[in-house]
Design a protein around this motif. Structure first.
Motif, PDB file in Angstrom:
ATOM      1  N   ASN A  26      27.625 -11.881 -90.946  1.00  0.00           N
ATOM      2  CA  ASN A  26      26.638 -12.576 -90.124  1.00  0.00           C
ATOM      3  C   ASN A  26      26.227 -11.729 -88.934  1.00  0.00           C
ATOM      4  O   ASN A  26      25.051 -11.659 -88.562  1.00  0.00           O
ATOM      5  CB  ASN A  26      27.205 -13.910 -89.623  1.00  0.00           C
ATOM      6  CG  ASN A  26      27.244 -14.960 -90.728  1.00  0.00           C
ATOM      7  OD1 ASN A  26      26.422 -14.923 -91.646  1.00  0.00           O
ATOM      8  ND2 ASN A  26      28.188 -15.883 -90.644  1.00  0.00           N
ATOM      9  N   GLY A  27      27.218 -11.062 -88.322  1.00  0.00           N
ATOM     10  CA  GLY A  27      26.897 -10.242 -87.168  1.00  0.00           C
ATOM     11  C   GLY A  27      26.000  -9.087 -87.525  1.00  0.00           C
ATOM     12  O   GLY A  27      25.082  -8.739 -86.792  1.00  0.00           O
ATOM     13  N   SER A  28      26.266  -8.433 -88.698  1.00  0.00           N
ATOM     14  CA  SER A  28      25.457  -7.288 -89.083  1.00  0.00           C
ATOM     15  C   SER A  28      24.053  -7.691 -89.470  1.00  0.00           C
ATOM     16  O   SER A  28      23.111  -6.918 -89.323  1.00  0.00           O
ATOM     17  CB  SER A  28      26.137  -6.544 -90.241  1.00  0.00           C
ATOM     18  OG  SER A  28      26.231  -7.405 -91.373  1.00  0.00           O
ATOM     19  N   ARG A  29      23.903  -8.958 -90.016  1.00  0.00           N
ATOM     20  CA  ARG A  29      22.581  -9.400 -90.425  1.00  0.00           C
ATOM     21  C   ARG A  29      21.765  -9.942 -89.265  1.00  0.00           C
ATOM     22  O   ARG A  29      20.556  -9.799 -89.219  1.00  0.00           O
ATOM     23  CB  ARG A  29      22.713 -10.491 -91.501  1.00  0.00           C
ATOM     24  CG  ARG A  29      23.270  -9.973 -92.824  1.00  0.00           C
ATOM     25  CD  ARG A  29      23.398 -11.113 -93.825  1.00  0.00           C
ATOM     26  NE  ARG A  29      23.961 -10.660 -95.082  1.00  0.00           N
ATOM     27  CZ  ARG A  29      24.217 -11.463 -96.124  1.00  0.00           C
ATOM     28  NH1 ARG A  29      23.950 -12.765 -96.029  1.00  0.00           N
ATOM     29  NH2 ARG A  29      24.728 -10.976 -97.225  1.00  0.00           N
ATOM     30  N   GLN A  30      22.445 -10.588 -88.331  1.00  0.00           N
ATOM     31  CA  GLN A  30      21.730 -11.245 -87.249  1.00  0.00           C
ATOM     32  C   GLN A  30      21.447 -10.316 -86.078  1.00  0.00           C
ATOM     33  O   GLN A  30      20.552 -10.566 -85.297  1.00  0.00           O
ATOM     34  CB  GLN A  30      22.529 -12.464 -86.761  1.00  0.00           C
ATOM     35  CG  GLN A  30      22.668 -13.549 -87.821  1.00  0.00           C
ATOM     36  CD  GLN A  30      23.566 -14.686 -87.358  1.00  0.00           C
ATOM     37  OE1 GLN A  30      24.043 -14.682 -86.231  1.00  0.00           O
ATOM     38  NE2 GLN A  30      23.808 -15.651 -88.220  1.00  0.00           N
ATOM     39  N   ASN A  31      22.239  -9.251 -85.925  1.00  0.00           N
ATOM     40  CA  ASN A  31      22.088  -8.398 -84.759  1.00  0.00           C
ATOM     41  C   ASN A  31      21.900  -6.932 -85.132  1.00  0.00           C
ATOM     42  O   ASN A  31      22.634  -6.068 -84.639  1.00  0.00           O
ATOM     43  CB  ASN A  31      23.315  -8.539 -83.835  1.00  0.00           C
ATOM     44  CG  ASN A  31      23.508  -9.959 -83.349  1.00  0.00           C
ATOM     45  OD1 ASN A  31      22.564 -10.578 -82.889  1.00  0.00           O
ATOM     46  ND2 ASN A  31      24.720 -10.465 -83.449  1.00  0.00           N
ATOM     47  N   PRO A  32      20.964  -6.618 -86.033  1.00  0.00           N
ATOM     48  CA  PRO A  32      20.759  -5.205 -86.341  1.00  0.00           C
ATOM     49  C   PRO A  32      20.230  -4.439 -85.141  1.00  0.00           C
ATOM     50  O   PRO A  32      20.474  -3.253 -84.983  1.00  0.00           O
ATOM     51  CB  PRO A  32      19.736  -5.236 -87.483  1.00  0.00           C
ATOM     52  CG  PRO A  32      19.002  -6.529 -87.290  1.00  0.00           C
ATOM     53  CD  PRO A  32      20.015  -7.493 -86.747  1.00  0.00           C
ATOM     54  N   GLY A  33      19.478  -5.137 -84.266  1.00  0.00           N
ATOM     55  CA  GLY A  33      18.937  -4.462 -83.095  1.00  0.00           C
ATOM     56  C   GLY A  33      20.015  -4.081 -82.101  1.00  0.00           C
ATOM     57  O   GLY A  33      19.886  -3.084 -81.395  1.00  0.00           O
ATOM     58  N   THR A  34      21.091  -4.882 -82.030  1.00  0.00           N
ATOM     59  CA  THR A  34      22.171  -4.571 -81.093  1.00  0.00           C
ATOM     60  C   THR A  34      22.815  -3.244 -81.439  1.00  0.00           C
ATOM     61  O   THR A  34      23.083  -2.420 -80.565  1.00  0.00           O
ATOM     62  CB  THR A  34      23.213  -5.694 -81.105  1.00  0.00           C
ATOM     63  OG1 THR A  34      22.585  -6.925 -80.751  1.00  0.00           O
ATOM     64  CG2 THR A  34      24.339  -5.386 -80.129  1.00  0.00           C
ATOM     65  N   VAL A  35      23.076  -3.026 -82.724  1.00  0.00           N
ATOM     66  CA  VAL A  35      23.668  -1.764 -83.158  1.00  0.00           C
ATOM     67  C   VAL A  35      22.727  -0.607 -82.855  1.00  0.00           C
ATOM     68  O   VAL A  35      23.148   0.448 -82.374  1.00  0.00           O
ATOM     69  CB  VAL A  35      23.989  -1.813 -84.667  1.00  0.00           C
ATOM     70  CG1 VAL A  35      24.536  -0.470 -85.141  1.00  0.00           C
ATOM     71  CG2 VAL A  35      24.993  -2.919 -84.955  1.00  0.00           C
ATOM     72  N   GLY A  36      21.434  -0.801 -83.103  1.00  0.00           N
ATOM     73  CA  GLY A  36      20.473   0.247 -82.815  1.00  0.00           C
ATOM     74  C   GLY A  36      20.406   0.582 -81.339  1.00  0.00           C
ATOM     75  O   GLY A  36      20.304   1.756 -80.955  1.00  0.00           O
ATOM     76  N   ILE A  37      20.472  -0.445 -80.480  1.00  0.00           N
ATOM     77  CA  ILE A  37      20.450  -0.211 -79.034  1.00  0.00           C
ATOM     78  C   ILE A  37      21.685   0.569 -78.600  1.00  0.00           C
ATOM     79  O   ILE A  37      21.600   1.503 -77.792  1.00  0.00           O
ATOM     80  CB  ILE A  37      20.360  -1.549 -78.286  1.00  0.00           C
ATOM     81  CG1 ILE A  37      18.985  -2.192 -78.510  1.00  0.00           C
ATOM     82  CG2 ILE A  37      20.602  -1.354 -76.789  1.00  0.00           C
ATOM     83  CD1 ILE A  37      18.861  -3.582 -77.922  1.00  0.00           C
ATOM     84  N   LEU A  38      22.848   0.215 -79.153  1.00  0.00           N
ATOM     85  CA  LEU A  38      24.071   0.927 -78.810  1.00  0.00           C
ATOM     86  C   LEU A  38      24.010   2.388 -79.257  1.00  0.00           C
ATOM     87  O   LEU A  38      24.445   3.298 -78.530  1.00  0.00           O
ATOM     88  CB  LEU A  38      25.280   0.235 -79.446  1.00  0.00           C
ATOM     89  CG  LEU A  38      25.659  -1.135 -78.873  1.00  0.00           C
ATOM     90  CD1 LEU A  38      26.796  -1.752 -79.670  1.00  0.00           C
ATOM     91  CD2 LEU A  38      26.039  -1.012 -77.400  1.00  0.00           C
ATOM     92  N   GLN A  39      23.468   2.620 -80.453  1.00  0.00           N
ATOM     93  CA  GLN A  39      23.357   3.995 -80.940  1.00  0.00           C
ATOM     94  C   GLN A  39      22.405   4.809 -80.066  1.00  0.00           C
ATOM     95  O   GLN A  39      22.706   5.951 -79.693  1.00  0.00           O
ATOM     96  CB  GLN A  39      22.881   3.994 -82.391  1.00  0.00           C
ATOM     97  CG  GLN A  39      23.921   3.468 -83.367  1.00  0.00           C
ATOM     98  CD  GLN A  39      23.360   3.276 -84.758  1.00  0.00           C
ATOM     99  OE1 GLN A  39      22.163   3.071 -84.940  1.00  0.00           O
ATOM    100  NE2 GLN A  39      24.219   3.348 -85.759  1.00  0.00           N
ATOM    101  N   ALA A  40      21.255   4.225 -79.728  1.00  0.00           N
ATOM    102  CA  ALA A  40      20.313   4.935 -78.867  1.00  0.00           C
ATOM    103  C   ALA A  40      20.907   5.179 -77.484  1.00  0.00           C
ATOM    104  O   ALA A  40      20.683   6.237 -76.879  1.00  0.00           O
ATOM    105  CB  ALA A  40      19.012   4.134 -78.755  1.00  0.00           C
ATOM    106  N   ALA A  41      21.691   4.211 -76.972  1.00  0.00           N
ATOM    107  CA  ALA A  41      22.317   4.371 -75.666  1.00  0.00           C
ATOM    108  C   ALA A  41      23.351   5.499 -75.682  1.00  0.00           C
ATOM    109  O   ALA A  41      23.480   6.256 -74.712  1.00  0.00           O
ATOM    110  CB  ALA A  41      22.971   3.064 -75.229  1.00  0.00           C
TER     111      ALA A  41
END
Length: 316
Positions: A26-41
């Motif tokens: 659920n976390g990976s499906r609902q928050n793909p943008g969070t992971v992307g923001i962390l990677q860009a950060a």
């Protein structure tokens, strides 16, 4: 009778029940943008150390030697990963884009910014980083066809203005020859970021920068040999540490997570995270190079964080 029996017989078609998903799914499906923001950060954090590390590297290497050797080392690291994982060559349609990444991110920006840092402080060089998010968003609109909202552009312009005002104030606001190098680095880097972010949608981000580095080897290997023969080299703890960081951290690992982040959340939004990069660079400059900050730093930091929050919420 057979028709009746078949009509009255219980159905053999199994009715599937929905499977319960795990919390991780659920976390990976609902928050793909969070992971992307962390990677860009993470990429921005790695990039924020580039100028201080370059200043360290220039203590023992000439500018041409530093750029050529860092690129060769990063290419060797990338080539090793590509060989171990047996990654096939990219399709022909991707080589033109990889050439743009190579020219802008692998060669252009490191060379121009290193030449600038011979006479410019890291605080003054941070001006180019303050303008890079806005320039990247402009290149993205032209190349990829993105159309951010007015709110996005307003926040981006406000954040860029705050960063430019702060960094120019720190450096005295005088335009020098180094500024020409910095503005040139700004343009070529924005083009490389945009093309790399586009390619990261069709191939893993680490392969984008990996192949771009390998593509430059026919130029960087002989370039390194020639530069090292003409420029004196003095191996010190600072110069070696700076070289290793700009090669592994800035040139390869930082770009890996940066391109993955851009592919996940989009080029314009990822580029706005770089508004925090000049301030991080100034912090490292104080800790590593002994430079001093003015009281305006926390005020600018707060303004930048607000602008980043607005751009992340604005619909593009």
């Amino acid at each position: 009778m057979r028709a009746q029996d078949s009509a009255t017989a219980p159905s053999r078609i199994a009715v599937s029940t929905p499977r319960r998903t795990t919390a991780r799914e659920n976390g990976s499906r609902q928050n793909p943008g969070t992971v992307g923001i962390l990677q860009a950060a993470l990429g921005v954090t790695a990039f924020s150390l580039t100028f201080p590390a370059t200043a360290w590297g220039l203590e023992g290497f000439g500018p041409w030697s530093l750029v050529a050797v860092r690129t060769v080392l990063a290419a060797a690291l990338a080539a090793g990963c590509l060989l171990v994982l047996r990654v096939p060559l990219p399709g022909r349609r991707h080589w033109a884009g990889l050439a743009v990444v190579a020219a802008g991110v692998v060669l252009g920006f490191p060379l121009l910014s290193t030449l600038a840092l011979r006479t410019s402080t890291t605080a003054h060089a941070a001006v180019v980083v303050g303008l890079l998010p806005l320039t990247t968003a402009l290149f993205s609109a032209l190349r990829v066809g993105t159309r951010p909202s007015r709110t996005f552009w307003a926040a981006a312009l406000a954040g860029a203005a705050a960063v430019v005002a702060f960094t120019v104030g720190q450096s005295g606001g005088a335009l020098t020859t180094a500024d020409l190098y910095l503005f040139g680095a700004l343009v070529v880097c924005a083009a490389g970021y945009t093309e790399g972010g586009r390619l990261a949608r069709v191939m893993p981000g680490w392969q984008v920068i990996g192949w771009a580095l390998v593509l430059c080897l026919p130029l960087t290997v002989p370039g390194a040999l020639v530069a090292l023969s003409y420029e004196p080299v003095q191996l010190t703890a600072h110069s070696v540490t700076g070289l290793l960081w700009v090669a592994a951290g800035s040139q390869f690992l930082g770009l890996v997570v940066w391109y993955r982040g851009m592919a996940a959340i989009g080029i314009p939004k990822a580029s706005q995270l770089q508004l925090a990069q000049p301030l991080l660079t100034l912090v490292w400059s104080v800790l590593l190079l002994g430079e001093r900050l003015t009281p305006a730093a926390p005020v600018t930091a707060a303004a930048v964080l607000v602008c980043i929050a607005v751009t992340q919420r604005a619909r593009g």
